[in-house]
Scaffold this motif. Sequence first.
Motif, PDB file in Angstrom:
ATOM      1  N   HIS A  22      55.170  38.677  97.273  1.00 29.75           N
ATOM      2  CA  HIS A  22      55.201  37.347  97.895  1.00 29.75           C
ATOM      3  C   HIS A  22      56.455  36.629  97.392  1.00 29.75           C
ATOM      4  O   HIS A  22      56.496  36.172  96.251  1.00 29.75           O
ATOM      5  CB  HIS A  22      53.917  36.610  97.475  1.00 29.75           C
ATOM      6  CG  HIS A  22      53.812  35.198  97.965  1.00 29.75           C
ATOM      7  ND1 HIS A  22      52.841  34.324  97.494  1.00 29.75           N
ATOM      8  CD2 HIS A  22      54.533  34.498  98.872  1.00 29.75           C
ATOM      9  CE1 HIS A  22      52.978  33.163  98.095  1.00 29.75           C
ATOM     10  NE2 HIS A  22      53.997  33.237  98.931  1.00 29.75           N
ATOM     11  N   HIS A  57      49.089  41.879  94.200  1.00 27.48           N
ATOM     12  CA  HIS A  57      49.928  40.824  94.773  1.00 27.48           C
ATOM     13  C   HIS A  57      50.869  40.325  93.680  1.00 27.48           C
ATOM     14  O   HIS A  57      50.419  39.943  92.598  1.00 27.48           O
ATOM     15  CB  HIS A  57      49.002  39.698  95.258  1.00 27.48           C
ATOM     16  CG  HIS A  57      49.692  38.517  95.844  1.00 27.48           C
ATOM     17  ND1 HIS A  57      50.005  38.413  97.184  1.00 27.48           N
ATOM     18  CD2 HIS A  57      50.112  37.352  95.282  1.00 27.48           C
ATOM     19  CE1 HIS A  57      50.584  37.245  97.422  1.00 27.48           C
ATOM     20  NE2 HIS A  57      50.663  36.579  96.288  1.00 27.48           N
ATOM     21  N   ASP A  95      53.885  37.694  92.644  1.00 32.89           N
ATOM     22  CA  ASP A  95      54.499  36.420  93.021  1.00 32.89           C
ATOM     23  C   ASP A  95      55.889  36.286  92.423  1.00 32.89           C
ATOM     24  O   ASP A  95      56.052  36.340  91.202  1.00 32.89           O
ATOM     25  CB  ASP A  95      53.626  35.268  92.517  1.00 32.89           C
ATOM     26  CG  ASP A  95      52.321  35.198  93.278  1.00 32.89           C
ATOM     27  OD1 ASP A  95      52.374  35.030  94.507  1.00 32.89           O
ATOM     28  OD2 ASP A  95      51.256  35.321  92.642  1.00 32.89           O
ATOM     29  N   ASP A 114      45.749  32.636  99.818  1.00 35.99           N
ATOM     30  CA  ASP A 114      46.339  32.720  98.481  1.00 35.99           C
ATOM     31  C   ASP A 114      46.377  31.327  97.861  1.00 35.99           C
ATOM     32  O   ASP A 114      47.042  30.434  98.371  1.00 35.99           O
ATOM     33  CB  ASP A 114      47.757  33.291  98.620  1.00 35.99           C
ATOM     34  CG  ASP A 114      48.470  33.473  97.286  1.00 35.99           C
ATOM     35  OD1 ASP A 114      47.811  33.381  96.235  1.00 35.99           O
ATOM     36  OD2 ASP A 114      49.688  33.717  97.313  1.00 35.99           O
ATOM     37  N   MET A 145      58.639  33.688  97.042  1.00 38.28           N
ATOM     38  CA  MET A 145      58.742  32.226  97.150  1.00 38.28           C
ATOM     39  C   MET A 145      60.160  31.850  96.737  1.00 38.28           C
ATOM     40  O   MET A 145      60.389  31.217  95.710  1.00 38.28           O
ATOM     41  CB  MET A 145      57.687  31.565  96.246  1.00 38.28           C
ATOM     42  CG  MET A 145      56.295  31.653  96.844  1.00 38.28           C
ATOM     43  SD  MET A 145      55.002  31.314  95.631  1.00 38.28           S
ATOM     44  CE  MET A 145      54.806  32.947  94.952  1.00 38.28           C
TER      45      MET A 145
HETATM   46 ZN    ZN Z   1      51.122  34.516  95.999  1.00 36.00          ZN
END
Ligand code: ZN
Length: 226
Positions: free
Chosen positions: A69, A36, A38, A178, A71
């Motif tokens: 992911h 994963h 970020d 998460d 953001m």
């Molecule tokens: Zn994350």
Amino acid sequence: MMVKNYVIMPSVLSADFLNLGDAIAECVAAGTDWFHLDIMDGHFVPNIALGSGFVKACRRATDLPLDVHLMIENPERYLEAFSAAGASAISVHYEVCPQVRNTLSMIRDLGLNAGIAISPGTAVDEIQDILDLVDLVLVMTVQPGFAGQSFIESSVEKVRRTRSLIDAAGLNTHIQVDGGINSKTAPACADAGADYFVAASAIFQHSKGITAGVRELQSSLGVESR
Ligand code: ZN
Ligand code: DX5
């Protein structure tokens, strides 16, 4: 006993970047199935982290799927870059995705799994009518932006609600949790219906090392280790 297909996804945000290849290899050897990654823009979240070059470096380090992911605001501008860098799945935040249907279909058109992420303040009912457009719902169990925060306990009920909406729609969408996920919080999320478990601190900051961190999570979920 029914064996559930729980997937542990190390979030490399808390890894030692100078030894990233070794950290990734240790996770793989311990039996994790995805990574994963970020990505933070300093606008949607009050922190800046990683970019497509980092995803590319991880792609060279492992053949396992990479879950990105985002953001970030305006995620649609960066989908191609992350796809080209080697993403296998991309999640975008509902809160900063005004053309969400379009954005999700762009992700799928790139041949990737699509995810919709919701922050703690967003009710899952808000995304009910787009559940059929995603492969995973990412339920944030802390405020997005930083690793190492404490799990928000009310997230368990939110996961349960998410599972009931998915089941009622007859979908097999994954539920990813998460933030603050460790051997204490993961089982409650699993019981509520989550099947994808992201962990940064519980793996990369474990006092006995990465392998011990992965093993502790695996045993809390009844996942067999390798
Ligand atoms: Zn994350
Ligand atoms: C937070 C990120 C998480 C974070 C998890 O905004 O989305 O993936 O790295 O870190 P831990 O597991 O330490 O809470």
